[in-house]
Design a protein around this motif. Sequence first.
Motif, PDB file in Angstrom:
ATOM      1  N   HIS A 122      23.917 -16.864 -50.342  1.00 17.48           N
ATOM      2  CA  HIS A 122      23.456 -16.273 -51.522  1.00 17.48           C
ATOM      3  C   HIS A 122      22.145 -15.567 -51.065  1.00 17.48           C
ATOM      4  O   HIS A 122      21.833 -14.731 -51.925  1.00 17.48           O
ATOM      5  N   TRP A 123      21.556 -15.784 -50.033  1.00 17.94           N
ATOM      6  CA  TRP A 123      20.516 -14.801 -49.581  1.00 17.94           C
ATOM      7  C   TRP A 123      20.639 -13.608 -48.616  1.00 17.94           C
ATOM      8  O   TRP A 123      20.004 -12.844 -48.464  1.00 17.94           O
ATOM      9  N   HIS A 124      22.042 -13.697 -48.130  1.00 21.70           N
ATOM     10  CA  HIS A 124      22.360 -12.956 -46.938  1.00 21.70           C
ATOM     11  C   HIS A 124      22.121 -10.967 -47.424  1.00 21.70           C
ATOM     12  O   HIS A 124      21.335 -10.374 -46.638  1.00 21.70           O
ATOM     13  N   ALA A 125      22.335 -10.925 -48.558  1.00 19.36           N
ATOM     14  CA  ALA A 125      22.297  -9.515 -48.988  1.00 19.36           C
ATOM     15  C   ALA A 125      20.799  -8.811 -48.956  1.00 19.36           C
ATOM     16  O   ALA A 125      20.379  -7.923 -48.543  1.00 19.36           O
ATOM     17  N   ILE A 126      20.044  -9.607 -49.800  1.00 19.07           N
ATOM     18  CA  ILE A 126      18.490  -9.521 -49.850  1.00 19.07           C
ATOM     19  C   ILE A 126      17.778  -9.411 -48.521  1.00 19.07           C
ATOM     20  O   ILE A 126      17.269  -8.365 -48.291  1.00 19.07           O
ATOM     21  N   GLN A 127      18.299 -10.266 -47.779  1.00 15.85           N
ATOM     22  CA  GLN A 127      17.503 -10.220 -46.416  1.00 15.85           C
ATOM     23  C   GLN A 127      17.876  -9.351 -45.514  1.00 15.85           C
ATOM     24  O   GLN A 127      17.080  -8.717 -44.790  1.00 15.85           O
ATOM     25  N   ALA A 128      19.343  -8.974 -45.413  1.00 14.06           N
ATOM     26  CA  ALA A 128      19.763  -7.860 -44.635  1.00 14.06           C
ATOM     27  C   ALA A 128      19.298  -6.501 -45.304  1.00 14.06           C
ATOM     28  O   ALA A 128      18.955  -5.658 -44.244  1.00 14.06           O
ATOM     29  N   ILE A 129      19.274  -6.110 -46.498  1.00 10.97           N
ATOM     30  CA  ILE A 129      19.085  -4.963 -46.983  1.00 10.97           C
ATOM     31  C   ILE A 129      17.658  -4.733 -46.829  1.00 10.97           C
ATOM     32  O   ILE A 129      16.961  -3.650 -46.292  1.00 10.97           O
ATOM     33  N   GLU A 130      16.842  -5.733 -47.036  1.00 14.48           N
ATOM     34  CA  GLU A 130      15.279  -5.430 -47.002  1.00 14.48           C
ATOM     35  C   GLU A 130      14.944  -5.245 -45.419  1.00 14.48           C
ATOM     36  O   GLU A 130      13.963  -4.323 -45.005  1.00 14.48           O
ATOM     37  N   ALA A 131      15.711  -6.136 -44.468  1.00 18.03           N
ATOM     38  CA  ALA A 131      15.288  -5.696 -43.170  1.00 18.03           C
ATOM     39  C   ALA A 131      15.563  -4.497 -42.702  1.00 18.03           C
ATOM     40  O   ALA A 131      14.975  -3.621 -42.028  1.00 18.03           O
ATOM     41  N   MET A 132      16.917  -3.768 -42.984  1.00 21.93           N
ATOM     42  CA  MET A 132      17.355  -2.357 -42.515  1.00 21.93           C
ATOM     43  C   MET A 132      16.299  -1.393 -43.231  1.00 21.93           C
ATOM     44  O   MET A 132      15.922  -0.507 -42.638  1.00 21.93           O
ATOM     45  N   GLN A 133      15.827  -1.715 -44.612  1.00 21.77           N
ATOM     46  CA  GLN A 133      14.724  -0.593 -45.216  1.00 21.77           C
ATOM     47  C   GLN A 133      13.604  -0.777 -44.611  1.00 21.77           C
ATOM     48  O   GLN A 133      12.775   0.194 -44.544  1.00 21.77           O
ATOM     49  N   ALA A 134      13.179  -1.926 -43.692  1.00 26.41           N
ATOM     50  CA  ALA A 134      11.923  -2.083 -43.073  1.00 26.41           C
ATOM     51  C   ALA A 134      12.288  -1.684 -41.768  1.00 26.41           C
ATOM     52  O   ALA A 134      11.314  -1.899 -40.830  1.00 26.41           O
ATOM     53  N   GLY A 135      13.275  -1.082 -41.295  1.00 27.38           N
ATOM     54  CA  GLY A 135      13.496  -0.480 -40.084  1.00 27.38           C
ATOM     55  C   GLY A 135      14.025  -1.219 -39.004  1.00 27.38           C
ATOM     56  O   GLY A 135      13.889  -0.930 -37.796  1.00 27.38           O
ATOM     57  N   MET A 136      14.428  -2.445 -39.481  1.00 26.21           N
ATOM     58  CA  MET A 136      15.113  -3.391 -38.564  1.00 26.21           C
ATOM     59  C   MET A 136      16.565  -3.371 -38.326  1.00 26.21           C
ATOM     60  O   MET A 136      17.517  -3.170 -39.298  1.00 26.21           O
TER      61      MET A 136
END
Length: 494
Positions: A122-136
């Motif tokens: 249930h956490w995957h989407a938020i964490q992956a999206i925010e990581a990519m938006q943060a340049g990771m």
Amino acid sequence: MNSFDASRRTFLKTTAAGVAATSLAVQAHQSQAADANSKLRIGFVGVGGRGFGAHVKSLSALAKEGSNIELVAVCDVYEHNRNRAADYIEKENGGKVARYVDFRDMFEKENLDAVSIGTPDHWHAIQAIEAMQAGMHVYCEKPMVKQVEEAIELVSVWKDTGKVMQVGVQGTSLPIWDAAREKIDAGMLGKVLMYQTEYFRNSDIGQWRYYKLSKEMTPKTIDWKRFLGVDEGLAEDQPFDRAVFAQWRRFWQFGSGMFTDLFVHRTTQMMKATGLRFPARVTGSGGLYLEYDGREVPDVATVVAEFNEGCQGLVTATMAASETPISQLVRGHNGSIVFDRPDTSGEFTFVPERPQVTHISPTELPYEKQIIKAEKEAPKDQTKAHFANWITAIEENKPQSVNNPPDLGAAAIVLVNLGARSHREGKIYRFDDEKMTVSEADGSWSKKWEKISKERGKPEHVPGWKAGDTGSTINNPDHQSLEGPWINGKDPAK
């Protein structure tokens, strides 16, 4: 409001909050000068069972073998997990490893190049999206996300950011899927009609209860509210429960049982072998027939998916009988490919149909089983190979060169998630891959194919098909010349 609309609104609200929360991290990372000779700084979010045993250990091994990476930080809501992972990295790879409870703090402070995510579904989407938006760049354990709408949103962000993301279905790093795809596209099977696959298991204590509970798991050592994701709207607040924390796959709020833990493996691999992606119609069935231990997810389930390419996919399993699985295979008009040992070999078996049906000369295509071997050797350690593939793609800046990119991950999620929803809600679902929308199915699917038949249309083919009409037509026997309606009493045969 139905459950789909509610989850979609929650997700959009959560994503918007995440964008604001990571703005500082974005600025910090973009200000870092790119240095081709510097090591990739990698952090971990979720270092429990899989996150530690596969993510931490695989990347640690690659670092020791000379991969151009540096493992610098870990994040987990459970104190024990944080310390175990950080201590292991420090011992195996040296250096000081930062420890975090909040992944957003880690994103902001550690100037990471990449992140490996091993949290509950249930956490995957938020964490992956925010990581990519943060340049990771991102490695995310399967399933890529939990909901259909999350998959659509993530793919959009992935394309916009240009980051490299690998979805953790490690079996996609086996060479047999690409090898099978080449044979299928060349027409070896003729018209592809269906695939079937499975993931049978058995246990005397019930699936996922082998994740051990310990007295050290308490509200003092675990940030329970953060695990739940209450502030993000991911789960409702509830009393602390060790079983929910350690065995969350048993409960719908956090995972979807075999649908997302097991079916997503096989589904992704079959999509890779056939070239199929988003299903057009999905039906799920099953029930909770044995494991009455307080769980919510079924122990028997089947998903049937229909594709616009005129092909059906089936994935089925019981969690209570592992010795009699069905064969994993792709069926065509001219023959079938059987994946009879996919995890241990780079080989699969071609089983041809009889020449009386295919009209292929036995000298051209012998009427006997053939063992076909992929040109590339199967890796001894699939998980490690999957991480190595991710690192190489980052270094080469080729997002599509990973073995399981987000667009493939999204197609698999649509299938298994709609299968779970169909099971729970008693409905059949349609998916529009142009509008990326979900709706309830009606009778239009069967009518579509009946219309094609009435009009004597041509079969559709899997993406990548290069074989023209090979194995895709049927012959008309002489007596069919007598076919047709008698109009005004006139025989159509005259």
